[in-house]
Design a protein around this motif. Structure first.
Motif, short mmCIF file in Angstrom:
data_model
loop_
_atom_site.label_atom_id
_atom_site.label_comp_id
_atom_site.label_asym_id
_atom_site.label_seq_id
_atom_site.Cartn_x
_atom_site.Cartn_y
_atom_site.Cartn_z
N LYS A 56 -6.38 6.56 2.68
CA LYS A 56 -7.79 6.24 2.93
C LYS A 56 -8.37 5.45 1.75
O LYS A 56 -9.20 4.57 1.92
CB LYS A 56 -8.54 7.55 3.15
CG LYS A 56 -9.98 7.41 3.54
CD LYS A 56 -10.13 7.23 5.03
CE LYS A 56 -11.60 7.16 5.40
NZ LYS A 56 -11.82 6.59 6.69
N GLN A 57 -7.87 5.79 0.55
CA GLN A 57 -8.33 5.02 -0.61
C GLN A 57 -7.82 3.58 -0.53
O GLN A 57 -8.49 2.64 -0.93
CB GLN A 57 -7.78 5.65 -1.89
CG GLN A 57 -8.61 6.82 -2.39
CD GLN A 57 -7.88 7.59 -3.49
OE1 GLN A 57 -6.94 7.07 -4.10
NE2 GLN A 57 -8.30 8.80 -3.71
N GLU A 58 -6.63 3.43 0.00
CA GLU A 58 -6.05 2.09 0.13
C GLU A 58 -6.79 1.27 1.18
O GLU A 58 -7.00 0.09 1.03
CB GLU A 58 -4.58 2.18 0.55
CG GLU A 58 -3.64 2.64 -0.54
CD GLU A 58 -3.58 1.62 -1.67
OE1 GLU A 58 -3.63 0.42 -1.38
OE2 GLU A 58 -3.51 2.04 -2.84
N GLN B 84 -16.66 7.50 3.02
CA GLN B 84 -15.67 8.50 2.72
C GLN B 84 -15.85 9.77 3.54
O GLN B 84 -14.94 10.57 3.63
CB GLN B 84 -15.74 8.90 1.23
CG GLN B 84 -15.51 7.76 0.28
CD GLN B 84 -14.07 7.32 0.32
OE1 GLN B 84 -13.20 8.08 0.68
NE2 GLN B 84 -13.83 6.06 0.00
N ARG C 164 0.84 -1.20 0.00
CA ARG C 164 0.00 0.00 0.00
C ARG C 164 0.87 1.25 0.00
O ARG C 164 0.58 2.23 -0.68
CB ARG C 164 -0.91 0.01 1.21
CG ARG C 164 -2.04 -0.97 1.03
CD ARG C 164 -2.85 -1.10 2.27
NE ARG C 164 -3.93 -2.04 2.02
CZ ARG C 164 -4.62 -2.63 2.96
NH1 ARG C 164 -4.36 -2.37 4.21
NH2 ARG C 164 -5.58 -3.45 2.65
N GLN D 262 1.33 7.06 -6.48
CA GLN D 262 0.28 8.03 -6.79
C GLN D 262 0.71 9.45 -6.45
O GLN D 262 0.38 10.39 -7.16
CB GLN D 262 -0.98 7.68 -6.01
CG GLN D 262 -1.55 6.36 -6.49
CD GLN D 262 -3.06 6.37 -6.32
OE1 GLN D 262 -3.70 7.38 -6.59
NE2 GLN D 262 -3.61 5.29 -5.85
N PRO E 159 -10.02 2.05 3.95
CA PRO E 159 -10.97 2.97 4.59
C PRO E 159 -10.95 2.88 6.11
O PRO E 159 -11.46 3.76 6.79
CB PRO E 159 -12.33 2.53 4.05
CG PRO E 159 -12.04 1.66 2.89
CD PRO E 159 -10.68 1.07 3.08
N GLU F 105 -5.53 11.18 2.08
CA GLU F 105 -6.56 10.76 1.11
C GLU F 105 -6.13 9.48 0.39
O GLU F 105 -6.91 8.55 0.22
CB GLU F 105 -6.74 11.92 0.12
CG GLU F 105 -7.86 11.72 -0.87
CD GLU F 105 -7.75 12.76 -1.98
OE1 GLU F 105 -7.36 13.92 -1.70
OE2 GLU F 105 -8.01 12.38 -3.14
N LEU F 106 -4.85 9.43 0.01
CA LEU F 106 -4.38 8.24 -0.72
C LEU F 106 -4.39 7.00 0.18
O LEU F 106 -4.77 5.91 -0.26
CB LEU F 106 -2.97 8.48 -1.27
CG LEU F 106 -2.90 9.55 -2.37
CD1 LEU F 106 -1.45 9.87 -2.75
CD2 LEU F 106 -3.66 9.09 -3.61
N GLU G 155 -20.42 3.84 -0.31
CA GLU G 155 -19.15 4.52 -0.44
C GLU G 155 -19.17 5.93 0.13
O GLU G 155 -18.24 6.39 0.76
CB GLU G 155 -18.81 4.55 -1.93
CG GLU G 155 -17.32 4.50 -2.23
CD GLU G 155 -16.57 3.48 -1.40
OE1 GLU G 155 -17.13 2.43 -1.05
OE2 GLU G 155 -15.41 3.75 -1.09
#
Ligand SMILES: Nc1ncnc2c1ncn2[C@@H]1O[C@H](COP(=O)(O)OP(=O)(O)OP(=O)(O)O)[C@@H](O)[C@H]1O
Length: 512
Positions: A93-95, A162, A33, A40, A97, A90-91, A158
């Motif tokens: 959290k995308q990986e 988020q 991750r 990214q 939650p 944010e990145l 989702e």
């Protein structure tokens, strides 16, 4: 690819605590991750920016919903925190939650920090060493993220996952960095009790803390949030300013999302509301009253702070006041000399954690503690000025201190400019409403006044960037920093804007 954590020369253990616990990320997982997050980031920021700031960033720890990345210097940490923490959070959290918090730490200080917290028994005052390390910010500025802790929150899909319900916490605000004394002892004890007994008997509910400006309300509220999360990482803790609460509701109603928001709020275990005096509007107060009734009825803890006791909050509806009066209301007053000296010593110890060569004598600290008799915030301002001067006048004398801080002494009770006055005057000047100023609207006619108001808040009040962000609809400190730089830059080149700012400053000063 080999993991950067395996190569970490600091010798840190890559993962702390319970690697087998439900919340620990598997080693390979976290590694992969982290690599994706880095890739990214590089794609977003470009290779040059990426390698300047993130080339030496390593994954230090990933467990219990917390991700810590380390960098070699305090400067890098503070730059990344100030400019990129939101992107990184944010990145991550995308990986995953379930991640609650993302932090940047300084590598050399990490081992000390970790051992300091590990030896402290839960619920007991922690060691002086830990006190210093914690307060020095070696943990970095953290980003608290919303966590879908219950089926109800995740069932929302989702969008519910988020959403970020609360404002970010400032990692410097902990119980251990709070100086206790006769003026705040009872409030401090109640705050600790609430944080420690959250899941069991709720004794002070709601707990209402009141004090005039700069006496540590926000510090104590955020310490409650941090301690509760530390003691029970699964608990759902939400810290909000009243203005942010209003803004969240107003936005949710506008977007037909109020139900989802209510569902999310219903699920929390601890609700903390700061600056209650700013809660306005009948329908919002109705929602607030409904929410705290529901939380109190289900034995969930509510903590509120304001600049005056509930009975004096005249802008509040009687039923809100009465509900707030139903628990325990505790006041705090100005710190005495001993507390002020202790606060200064703690600040010096924190500063020395970043720069060990820093040497400010006890005589000077004692002198400041005797002369600056106001709030913790004034003391902080005085200390920062001395720290700044000290960098190019290392042999600073007591007489020189008097010269530097003369304006603070002279003003006694300094003329206080409030962010709310700035917002009101700027909104009126540009013919926009205060709600628009705090909203997310990005039209030019709103963005400029908003940035001007943020800029004036920074230069006319002693508030920090995160504090200003909180008062502007829960914005992040990087947004405030951007606004300040933008207006600074524009006013240098645009005489009309410079004059406009001068006029606004005078108007605001006249009203203060
Ligand atoms: N007892 C204390 N111990 C340590 N630091 C303190 C204490 N009281 C205040 N401070 C520091 O003073 C600064 C201002 O405190 P804080 O923002 O919590 O005040 P406040 O009561 O919330 O003010 P306001 O009503 O203006 O928002 C912070 O940096 C805080 O850490």
């Amino acid at each position: 690819m080999q993991s950067s954590i395996d190569k970490d020369p600091s010798g840190e253990r890559p993962f702390s605590g319970d690697m087998n616990g439900a919340n620990a990320m598997a080693l390979g997982d976290a590694d992969a991750r982290f690599e994706r997050v880095r890739t990214q980031l590089r794609a977003r920021l470009g290779g040059e920016v990426y390698s300047s700031w993130f080339g030496r960033m390593k994954l230090a720890e990933a467990s219990k919903g917390i991700v810590r990345m380390s960098v070699p210097t305090a400067f890098l940490r503070s730059w990344i925190n100030g400019h990129y923490l939101d992107h990184i959070a944010e990145l991550w959290k995308q990986e995953d939650p379930d991640i609650l918090r993302v932090e940047i730490i300084v590598r050399t200080a990490t081992r000390h920090m970790r051992s300091a917290t590990e030896v402290a028994p839960a619920g007991k005052p922690i060691t002086r060493q830990a006190h210093t390390a914690l307060a020095s910010g070696t943990l970095g500025v953290g980003k608290i993220l919303d966590r879908p802790s219950s089926p109800r929150a995740t069932n929302g899909g989702e969008e519910a996952r988020q959403s970020v319900l609360g404002s970010p916490l400032d990692s410097r605000y902990t119980f251990s960095s709070f100086i206790e004394g006769p003026s705040n002892r009872v409030a401090f004890a109640a705050a600790r009790a609430v944080a420690e007994s959250q899941s069991s008997a709720v004794r002070f509910n709601p707990l209402f803390l009141h004090a005039t400006v700069g006496l540590g309300k926000t510090h104590l509220l955020q310490a409650i949030a941090a301690e509760s999360l530390k003691q029970n990482p699964k608990s759902r803790v939400v810290y909000l300013t009243a203005e942010y609460f209003m803004w969240r509701f107003a936005t949710a109603i506008r977007d037909n999302n109020a139900l989802t928001l209510k569902e999310q709020l219903r699920d929390i275990d601890l609700l903390i509301i700061d600056d209650m005096q700013f809660l306005q509007g009948k329908s919002i107060q109705h929602e607030f009253c409904h929410l705290i009734n529901m939380l109190l009825d289900s034995a969930k803890q509510v903590v509120v702070a304001a600049d005056r006791p509930p009975s004096e909050l005249e802008s509040l509806e009687p039923r809100v006041r009465s509900r707030l009066n139903g628990g325990v209301a505790l006041g705090m007053s100005a710190p005495d000399f001993t507390m002020r000296l202790e606060m200064l010593k703690l600040r010096l110890a924190n500063a020395r954690a970043d720069d060990a060569s820093l040497d400010i004598s006890d005589e000077i600290l004692t002198h400041i503690a005797q002369a600056v008799t106001g709030s913790g915030r004034e003391l902080e301002g005085a200390f920062n000025q001395i720290l700044f001067r000290h960098s190019f006048e290392p042999q600073i004398t007591v007489d020189r201190i008097d010269e530097i801080l003369g304006h603070i002494y002279r003003s006694g009770e300094p003329k206080r400019v409030r962010i709310e006055d700035i917002q009101r005057i700027v909104a009126r000047h540009y013919n926009v409403s205060k709600t628009e100023l705090l909203s997310n609207r990005r039209t030019r006619t709103i963005v400029k006044p908003r940035q001007v108001a943020m800029y004036l808040s920074k230069i006319m009040t002693p508030r920090s960037l995160p504090e200003i962000g909180r008062r502007f609809g829960g914005r992040d400190h990087t947004t405030v920093l951007h606004a300040v730089r933008k207006i600074e830059g524009l006013s240098g080149a645009d005489n009309t804007l410079a004059q406009e700012l001068e006029l606004l400053r005078r108007l605001i000063n006249d009203q203060a």
